[in-house]
Design a protein around this motif. Structure first.
Motif, PDB file in Angstrom:
ATOM      1  N   ARG A 170       0.834  -1.207   0.000  1.00  0.00           N
ATOM      2  CA  ARG A 170       0.000   0.000   0.000  1.00  0.00           C
ATOM      3  C   ARG A 170       0.870   1.258   0.000  1.00  0.00           C
ATOM      4  N   LYS A 171       1.891   1.255   0.839  1.00  0.00           N
ATOM      5  CA  LYS A 171       2.792   2.408   0.932  1.00  0.00           C
ATOM      6  C   LYS A 171       3.497   2.659  -0.399  1.00  0.00           C
ATOM      7  N   LEU A 172       3.986   1.600  -1.044  1.00  0.00           N
ATOM      8  CA  LEU A 172       4.660   1.751  -2.330  1.00  0.00           C
ATOM      9  C   LEU A 172       3.698   2.238  -3.411  1.00  0.00           C
ATOM     10  N   ALA A 173       2.465   1.743  -3.388  1.00  0.00           N
ATOM     11  CA  ALA A 173       1.466   2.176  -4.376  1.00  0.00           C
ATOM     12  C   ALA A 173       1.197   3.673  -4.234  1.00  0.00           C
ATOM     13  N   LEU A 174       1.048   4.137  -2.996  1.00  0.00           N
ATOM     14  CA  LEU A 174       0.796   5.562  -2.761  1.00  0.00           C
ATOM     15  C   LEU A 174       2.005   6.418  -3.131  1.00  0.00           C
ATOM     16  N   GLU A 175       3.199   5.956  -2.768  1.00  0.00           N
ATOM     17  CA  GLU A 175       4.429   6.714  -3.071  1.00  0.00           C
ATOM     18  C   GLU A 175       4.648   6.869  -4.572  1.00  0.00           C
ATOM     19  N   HIS A 176       4.306   5.838  -5.344  1.00  0.00           N
ATOM     20  CA  HIS A 176       4.610   5.843  -6.782  1.00  0.00           C
ATOM     21  C   HIS A 176       3.394   6.137  -7.655  1.00  0.00           C
ATOM     22  N   GLY A 177       2.242   6.375  -7.038  1.00  0.00           N
ATOM     23  CA  GLY A 177       1.048   6.709  -7.797  1.00  0.00           C
ATOM     24  C   GLY A 177       0.562   5.593  -8.708  1.00  0.00           C
ATOM     25  N   VAL A 178       0.726   4.363  -8.256  1.00  0.00           N
ATOM     26  CA  VAL A 178       0.248   3.214  -9.027  1.00  0.00           C
ATOM     27  C   VAL A 178      -0.770   2.446  -8.183  1.00  0.00           C
ATOM     28  N   THR A 179      -1.436   1.496  -8.799  1.00  0.00           N
ATOM     29  CA  THR A 179      -2.448   0.723  -8.085  1.00  0.00           C
ATOM     30  C   THR A 179      -1.799  -0.386  -7.256  1.00  0.00           C
ATOM     31  N   LEU A 180      -2.552  -0.864  -6.280  1.00  0.00           N
ATOM     32  CA  LEU A 180      -2.093  -2.021  -5.506  1.00  0.00           C
ATOM     33  C   LEU A 180      -1.888  -3.219  -6.427  1.00  0.00           C
ATOM     34  N   GLU A 181      -2.738  -3.346  -7.432  1.00  0.00           N
ATOM     35  CA  GLU A 181      -2.622  -4.447  -8.397  1.00  0.00           C
ATOM     36  C   GLU A 181      -1.266  -4.415  -9.098  1.00  0.00           C
ATOM     37  N   GLU A 182      -0.801  -3.214  -9.468  1.00  0.00           N
ATOM     38  CA  GLU A 182       0.501  -3.087 -10.130  1.00  0.00           C
ATOM     39  C   GLU A 182       1.627  -3.533  -9.197  1.00  0.00           C
ATOM     40  N   ILE A 183       1.539  -3.150  -7.939  1.00  0.00           N
ATOM     41  CA  ILE A 183       2.560  -3.578  -6.970  1.00  0.00           C
ATOM     42  C   ILE A 183       2.512  -5.100  -6.826  1.00  0.00           C
ATOM     43  N   SER A 184       1.320  -5.675  -6.714  1.00  0.00           N
ATOM     44  CA  SER A 184       1.172  -7.126  -6.575  1.00  0.00           C
ATOM     45  C   SER A 184       1.773  -7.860  -7.773  1.00  0.00           C
ATOM     46  N   LYS A 185       1.533  -7.342  -8.964  1.00  0.00           N
ATOM     47  CA  LYS A 185       2.108  -7.956 -10.177  1.00  0.00           C
ATOM     48  C   LYS A 185       3.631  -7.921 -10.132  1.00  0.00           C
ATOM     49  N   GLU A 186       4.192  -6.800  -9.698  1.00  0.00           N
ATOM     50  CA  GLU A 186       5.643  -6.660  -9.604  1.00  0.00           C
ATOM     51  C   GLU A 186       6.226  -7.659  -8.601  1.00  0.00           C
ATOM     52  N   VAL A 187       5.541  -7.798  -7.465  1.00  0.00           N
ATOM     53  CA  VAL A 187       6.007  -8.741  -6.452  1.00  0.00           C
ATOM     54  C   VAL A 187       5.961 -10.150  -7.018  1.00  0.00           C
ATOM     55  N   SER A 188       4.835 -10.536  -7.631  1.00  0.00           N
ATOM     56  CA  SER A 188       4.686 -11.877  -8.193  1.00  0.00           C
ATOM     57  C   SER A 188       5.750 -12.150  -9.261  1.00  0.00           C
ATOM     58  N   LYS A 189       6.013 -11.161 -10.097  1.00  0.00           N
ATOM     59  CA  LYS A 189       6.989 -11.313 -11.173  1.00  0.00           C
ATOM     60  C   LYS A 189       8.389 -11.571 -10.620  1.00  0.00           C
ATOM     61  N   ASN A 190       8.686 -11.020  -9.450  1.00  0.00           N
ATOM     62  CA  ASN A 190      10.035 -11.120  -8.875  1.00  0.00           C
ATOM     63  C   ASN A 190      10.187 -12.190  -7.797  1.00  0.00           C
ATOM     64  N   LEU A 191       9.137 -12.963  -7.567  1.00  0.00           N
ATOM     65  CA  LEU A 191       9.236 -14.041  -6.561  1.00  0.00           C
ATOM     66  C   LEU A 191      10.143 -15.153  -7.044  1.00  0.00           C
TER      67      LEU A 191
END
Length: 187
Positions: free
Chosen positions: A166-187
């Motif tokens: 949530r914090k990263l989404a707010l800091e970068h002006g992106v959706t939570l979904e975008e952050i989740s995709k990034e995390v999944s991609k880098n697991l």
């Protein structure tokens, strides 16, 4: 000098350094950072705990969050509220508290002082939990801790820490979904 035959090591990082002295052999140092763990980790851990419960039908719902905060702050492992139908078909709520034996008296004090309850039930229970570990996932937006849980030696769940996402989404002006995709991609 030696390692236990019951330990496994996983190389987490490797570092190299070159010294300034010249000699017969290269002046190079290699260092390994390894994580050790038992070969036979148990995937399900069990512990004894208590469940305290009381039924509430005459307490303002505004007070529930206050009581829950007090219980968690005093060491409750879990607190939850379930809607129930009480005698004379009155709607009510069952307040349940999961706690360790050494905190039970404090939990009772909070329940009796801060709720409208005049009685409660107490049950000994066995709490079973999957083995879990935290791993850090590096994304283009920043690092996110991910909780992994295991069953029979296999990863059965990976869950990113919500508040960090949530914090990263707010800091970068992106959706939570975008952050989740990034995390999944880098697991």
């Amino acid at each position: 000098d030696s390692f236990s035959e019951h330990m496994e090591m996983r190389i987490a990082k490797t570092g190299y350094g070159v010294g300034q002295r010249d000699g017969e052999i290269p002046n190079v140092l290699r260092v390994y950072l390894a994580e050790t763990q038992s070969k036979k980790l148990k995937d399900v851990m069990e512990e004894e705990a208590l469940v305290l419960e009381c039924n509430l039908d005459d307490m303002s719902p505004e007070r529930y969050s206050h009581v829950m905060d007090l219980l968690f702050d005093s060491g409750a492992m879990d607190v939850f509220i379930s809607p129930i139908v009480m005698k004379k078909t009155r709607p009510g709520n069952k307040l349940s508290v999961l706690c360790h034996h050494d905190t039970v008296e404090k939990m009772k004090e909070i329940l009796f002082r801060e709720t409208s309850s005049i009685g409660l039930r107490e049950q000994n229970v066995t709490r079973s939990m999957l083995r879990r570990e935290m791993v850090v996932v590096h994304t283009t937006y920043g690092d996110v801790e991910v909780k992994r849980s295991y069953w029979n030696g296999q990863v059965v769940n990976e869950k990113p820490e919500f508040e960090q996402c949530r914090k990263l989404a707010l800091e970068h002006g992106v959706t939570l979904e975008e952050i989740s995709k990034e995390v999944s991609k880098n697991l």
